[in-house]
Design an enzyme around this catalytic site. Structure first.
Site, PDB file in Angstrom:
ATOM      1  N   GLU A 129      46.631  42.750  34.238  1.00  0.00           N
ATOM      2  CA  GLU A 129      46.714  43.822  35.242  1.00  0.00           C
ATOM      3  C   GLU A 129      45.583  43.566  36.218  1.00  0.00           C
ATOM      4  O   GLU A 129      44.408  43.751  35.881  1.00  0.00           O
ATOM      5  CB  GLU A 129      46.538  45.193  34.572  1.00  0.00           C
ATOM      6  CG  GLU A 129      47.640  45.576  33.611  1.00  0.00           C
ATOM      7  CD  GLU A 129      48.929  46.000  34.297  1.00  0.00           C
ATOM      8  OE1 GLU A 129      48.990  46.003  35.546  1.00  0.00           O
ATOM      9  OE2 GLU A 129      49.894  46.319  33.589  1.00  0.00           O
TER      10      GLU A 129
ATOM     11  N   GLU B   7      40.486  43.141  48.781  1.00  0.00           N
ATOM     12  CA  GLU B   7      40.279  44.369  48.012  1.00  0.00           C
ATOM     13  C   GLU B   7      38.811  44.797  48.107  1.00  0.00           C
ATOM     14  O   GLU B   7      37.914  44.048  47.729  1.00  0.00           O
ATOM     15  CB  GLU B   7      40.646  44.099  46.547  1.00  0.00           C
ATOM     16  CG  GLU B   7      40.617  45.347  45.700  1.00  0.00           C
ATOM     17  CD  GLU B   7      40.963  45.065  44.237  1.00  0.00           C
ATOM     18  OE1 GLU B   7      40.538  44.032  43.700  1.00  0.00           O
ATOM     19  OE2 GLU B   7      41.657  45.908  43.647  1.00  0.00           O
TER      20      GLU B   7
ATOM     21  N   LYS C 195      36.690  44.061  24.334  1.00  0.00           N
ATOM     22  CA  LYS C 195      35.397  43.918  25.019  1.00  0.00           C
ATOM     23  C   LYS C 195      35.321  44.914  26.166  1.00  0.00           C
ATOM     24  O   LYS C 195      36.156  44.909  27.066  1.00  0.00           O
ATOM     25  CB  LYS C 195      35.236  42.507  25.593  1.00  0.00           C
ATOM     26  CG  LYS C 195      33.894  42.347  26.305  1.00  0.00           C
ATOM     27  CD  LYS C 195      33.824  41.120  27.187  1.00  0.00           C
ATOM     28  CE  LYS C 195      33.737  41.426  28.659  1.00  0.00           C
ATOM     29  NZ  LYS C 195      32.702  42.354  29.098  1.00  0.00           N
TER      30      LYS C 195
HETATM   31  P1  NAP Z   1      36.238  41.752  36.782  1.00  0.00           P
HETATM   32  O1  NAP Z   1      35.003  41.208  37.387  1.00  0.00           O
HETATM   33  O2  NAP Z   1      37.448  40.916  36.775  1.00  0.00           O
HETATM   34  O3  NAP Z   1      35.835  42.169  35.287  1.00  0.00           O
HETATM   35  C1  NAP Z   1      36.757  42.721  34.389  1.00  0.00           C
HETATM   36  C2  NAP Z   1      36.378  42.350  32.971  1.00  0.00           C
HETATM   37  O4  NAP Z   1      36.468  40.937  32.823  1.00  0.00           O
HETATM   38  C3  NAP Z   1      34.942  42.731  32.608  1.00  0.00           C
HETATM   39  O5  NAP Z   1      34.912  43.146  31.259  1.00  0.00           O
HETATM   40  C4  NAP Z   1      34.216  41.416  32.796  1.00  0.00           C
HETATM   41  O6  NAP Z   1      33.031  41.329  32.045  1.00  0.00           O
HETATM   42  C5  NAP Z   1      35.248  40.427  32.297  1.00  0.00           C
HETATM   43  N1  NAP Z   1      35.044  39.041  32.738  1.00  0.00           N
HETATM   44  C6  NAP Z   1      34.311  38.590  33.777  1.00  0.00           C
HETATM   45  N2  NAP Z   1      34.363  37.237  33.835  1.00  0.00           N
HETATM   46  C7  NAP Z   1      35.143  36.834  32.805  1.00  0.00           C
HETATM   47  C8  NAP Z   1      35.596  35.558  32.341  1.00  0.00           C
HETATM   48  N3  NAP Z   1      35.241  34.419  32.936  1.00  0.00           N
HETATM   49  N4  NAP Z   1      36.406  35.527  31.261  1.00  0.00           N
HETATM   50  C9  NAP Z   1      36.804  36.661  30.652  1.00  0.00           C
HETATM   51  N5  NAP Z   1      36.385  37.895  31.039  1.00  0.00           N
HETATM   52  C10 NAP Z   1      35.586  37.977  32.107  1.00  0.00           C
HETATM   53  O7  NAP Z   1      36.664  43.102  37.447  1.00  0.00           O
HETATM   54  P2  NAP Z   1      35.757  44.351  37.792  1.00  0.00           P
HETATM   55  O8  NAP Z   1      34.999  44.059  39.018  1.00  0.00           O
HETATM   56  O9  NAP Z   1      35.023  44.784  36.581  1.00  0.00           O
HETATM   57  O10 NAP Z   1      36.896  45.455  38.059  1.00  0.00           O
HETATM   58  C11 NAP Z   1      37.497  45.606  39.277  1.00  0.00           C
HETATM   59  C12 NAP Z   1      38.775  44.797  39.375  1.00  0.00           C
HETATM   60  O11 NAP Z   1      39.685  45.205  38.367  1.00  0.00           O
HETATM   61  C13 NAP Z   1      39.501  45.056  40.680  1.00  0.00           C
HETATM   62  O12 NAP Z   1      40.029  43.857  41.171  1.00  0.00           O
HETATM   63  C14 NAP Z   1      40.620  45.986  40.288  1.00  0.00           C
HETATM   64  O13 NAP Z   1      41.725  45.996  41.137  1.00  0.00           O
HETATM   65  C15 NAP Z   1      40.962  45.478  38.939  1.00  0.00           C
HETATM   66  N6  NAP Z   1      41.672  46.506  38.162  1.00  0.00           N
HETATM   67  C16 NAP Z   1      43.010  46.352  37.946  1.00  0.00           C
HETATM   68  C17 NAP Z   1      43.735  47.323  37.248  1.00  0.00           C
HETATM   69  C18 NAP Z   1      45.199  47.174  37.008  1.00  0.00           C
HETATM   70  O14 NAP Z   1      45.734  47.899  36.155  1.00  0.00           O
HETATM   71  N7  NAP Z   1      45.913  46.304  37.693  1.00  0.00           N
HETATM   72  C19 NAP Z   1      43.080  48.465  36.778  1.00  0.00           C
HETATM   73  C20 NAP Z   1      41.717  48.589  37.019  1.00  0.00           C
HETATM   74  C21 NAP Z   1      41.025  47.597  37.707  1.00  0.00           C
HETATM   75  P3  NAP Z   1      31.608  41.922  32.531  1.00  0.00           P
HETATM   76  O15 NAP Z   1      31.819  42.592  33.837  1.00  0.00           O
HETATM   77  O16 NAP Z   1      31.244  42.843  31.455  1.00  0.00           O
HETATM   78  O17 NAP Z   1      30.700  40.757  32.624  1.00  0.00           O
END
Ligand code: NAP
Ligand code: MG
Length: 494
Positions: free
Chosen positions: A262, A394, A186
């Protein structure tokens, strides 16, 4: 249906449907989702919005592909297909980077093209590992042949964020397939386009139908369905810690699927008094301002020895003034693009206001840039104290805080005073101090005299609340394999 798009004098046919079983298909409910160009705020295209029913269809196709074809495909043949995917990523690299730049706001020439190189390398790397999966034989009992097998899980569900869409997908697809799994991935709502185009490459490479499926949809529905699906054997997720916790709960409440997470970070960069300050300032800039600060392991907490604080800040502000060029993401000189969305921009602004209220001084930036889109200037906050909101939470934007320290022990203590444990950087010319700090910092990755120049040959792991399991490197494949022990009786009689 696919749409014709044009930007930067490039025209292409953009898929907008779900990619299941090697075909582009409408979602069952045929609802759509707008995707925005963050440098203008304008809609680029509408893509199909999957729901739980589409997840069921994709998982079912993936299961069939695993049972009928993929689990009987030998590692060297899987490897050949991954290497072909690597070659096609290079062949279509300019176009993929163009799509990524438009949909995510990454500057094309100083950022998006670099992601393509990484993707191609990762598909090639795991293509080379696919035929090197081995088990062990125990020699203990002469009357038994006792050996282990390392087997694929079957169907892997993958959920990725918007900051590195093509690259994060490669971190998951390449090892999952090398290990012999099929995948349903996804993409994030904000950035569906590059991976939908990439689906064309999956077909051209010759992957059997159902081995790689790419779907668009909300996290709340599609992500939640994948995490709780009874026929998904393994879930690999990159995103925030809060969502990672929900995924683990969903896995626990359904079929106890194995999870690799991650998650978020709040990584320190320590500047000791004996380092090369000019280098420290340049790396500090790269470590947090690259990709507009939307980097999980971005070194956003600059901890600086009090004796070099003023000089370091002077150097850092000079680097920002020289290197940061905000502008059109297709201009060759642009290094600084927009944030991903209006909501994210507002969140970043809110953190800067909060920091000011808690006594921080804005040394540069602190404001939106330009008339259009979601640009925010690189921002340095001085006088940030350990425990302040911006020291702990963050921001995921181009904002770094500077905090002074007096002793080595104090620096390490501040560095570790966070719930996260993803990255960390240390600047020193004392080799022993550098290694000692690398041991003392509780994170999954430590750079000595650089920041964020990550090497995909090494595993990437989050400690504390930054994750579970690891990706990349030769050990990255372990997360996609389960162990089985087989014992053959060679003649023991009872
Ligand atoms: P996010 O809100 O956690 O979203 C990540 C993914 O999860 C998106 O595809 C999102 O879908 C999906 N998602 C949201 N709610 C969900 C649920 N209840 N169940 C399953 N999936 C769900 O994160 P983001 O704001 O997009 O990205 C930023 C975050 O990612 C930051 O915290 C960053 O540190 C972290 N990150 C970590 C790494 C690593 O390798 N450790 C790398 C990159 C980013 P939709 O947004 O499409 O609705
Ligand atoms: Mg977009």
């Amino acid at each position: 249906m696919p749409v014709e798009l044009e930007v930067n004098q490039v025209t292409w046919i953009q898929p907008t449907q779900l990619f299941i079983n090697n075909e582009f298909k409408d979602a069952v409910k045929k609802n759509t989702l707008e995707t925005i160009d963050p440098s203008t705020g304008k809609v680029i295209a509408n893509v199909q919005l999957a729901t739980a029913e589409d997840v069921d269809i994709a998982v079912c196709c993936s299961r069939k592909a695993f049972n009928k074809v993929w689990k009987n495909t030998c590692g060297s043949d899987r490897g050949k297909l991954l290497i072909k995917l690597s070659e096609l990523t290079e062949k279509y690299g300019e176009l993929l980077a163009t799509i990524e730049a438009m949909d995510s706001g990454k500057p094309m020439y100083t950022n998006a093209l670099g992601d393509i190189e990484e993707c191609a390398s990762i598909y090639r790397y795991y293509g080379g590992i696919a035929d090197k999966i081995e088990g062990k034989v125990s020699m203990d009992d002469p009357l038994a042949l006792s050996y282990t097998r390392r087997e694929p899980f079957g169907v892997v569900g993958a959920i990725i964020p918007w900051n590195y869409p093509l690259a994060t997908a490669s971190w998951k697809i390449a090892p999952a397939l090398a290990a012999g799994n099929c995948i349903v991935l996804k993409v994030a709502e904000n950035t569906p386009l590059s991976m939908l185009y990439f689906a064309n490459l999956v077909v051209e490479a010759g992957f059997p139908p159902g081995v790689i499926n790419i779907i668009t949809g909300t996290g709340q529905e599609v992500g939640a369905k994948l995490s709780s699906h009874m026929d998904v054997d393994k879930l690999t997720f990159t995103g925030s810690t809060a969502v990672g916790q929900k995924i683990l709960q969903a896995a626990a409440g359904s079929n106890l699927k194995d999870c690799t997470l991650e998650l978020g970070g709040k990584s320190p960069l320590i500047v000791f008094e004996d380092c090369d300050l000019d280098q420290a300032a340049k790396w500090a800039y790269e470590g947090i301002m690259y990709n507009m600060g939307q980097i999980c392991c971005g070194t956003s907490r600059l901890l600086v020895h009090e004796s070099v604080h003023d000089k370091f800040v002077e150097f850092l502000l000079d680097v920002i003034a020289r290197k940061s060029v905000a502008g059109d993401v297709f201009d060759k000189n642009t290094t600084h693009g927009p944030q991903i969305s209006s909501a994210h921009l507002q969140k970043i602004k809110g953190y800067v206001e909060c920091a000011k209220n808690e006594g921080a001084i804005v040394a540069c930036g602190g404001a939106q840039w330009g008339e259009n889109g979601y640009y925010f200037l690189p921002t340095i906050l001085l006088n940030v104290k350990p425990g302040d909101t911006v020291d702990q939470e963050e921001i995921f934007g181009p904002v770094a805080s500077v905090t002074k320290f007096k002793t080595y022990e104090e620096a390490i203590s501040i560095a570790n005073n966070t719930k996260y444990g993803l990255g960390g950087a240390v600047f020193t010319n004392d080799i022993a101090k550098g290694h000692k700090a690398a041991n003392d910092i509780v994170t999954g990755y430590v750079w000595i005299n650089s920041s964020n120049d990550q090497d995909y040959h090494l595993p990437f792991t989050g400690h504390k609340m930054s994750g579970i399991g690891s990706e990349l490197g030769t050990t990255g494949i372990e997360g996609y394999l389960k162990l089985k022990s087989v014992q053959v009786n060679l003649g023991k009689r009872i």
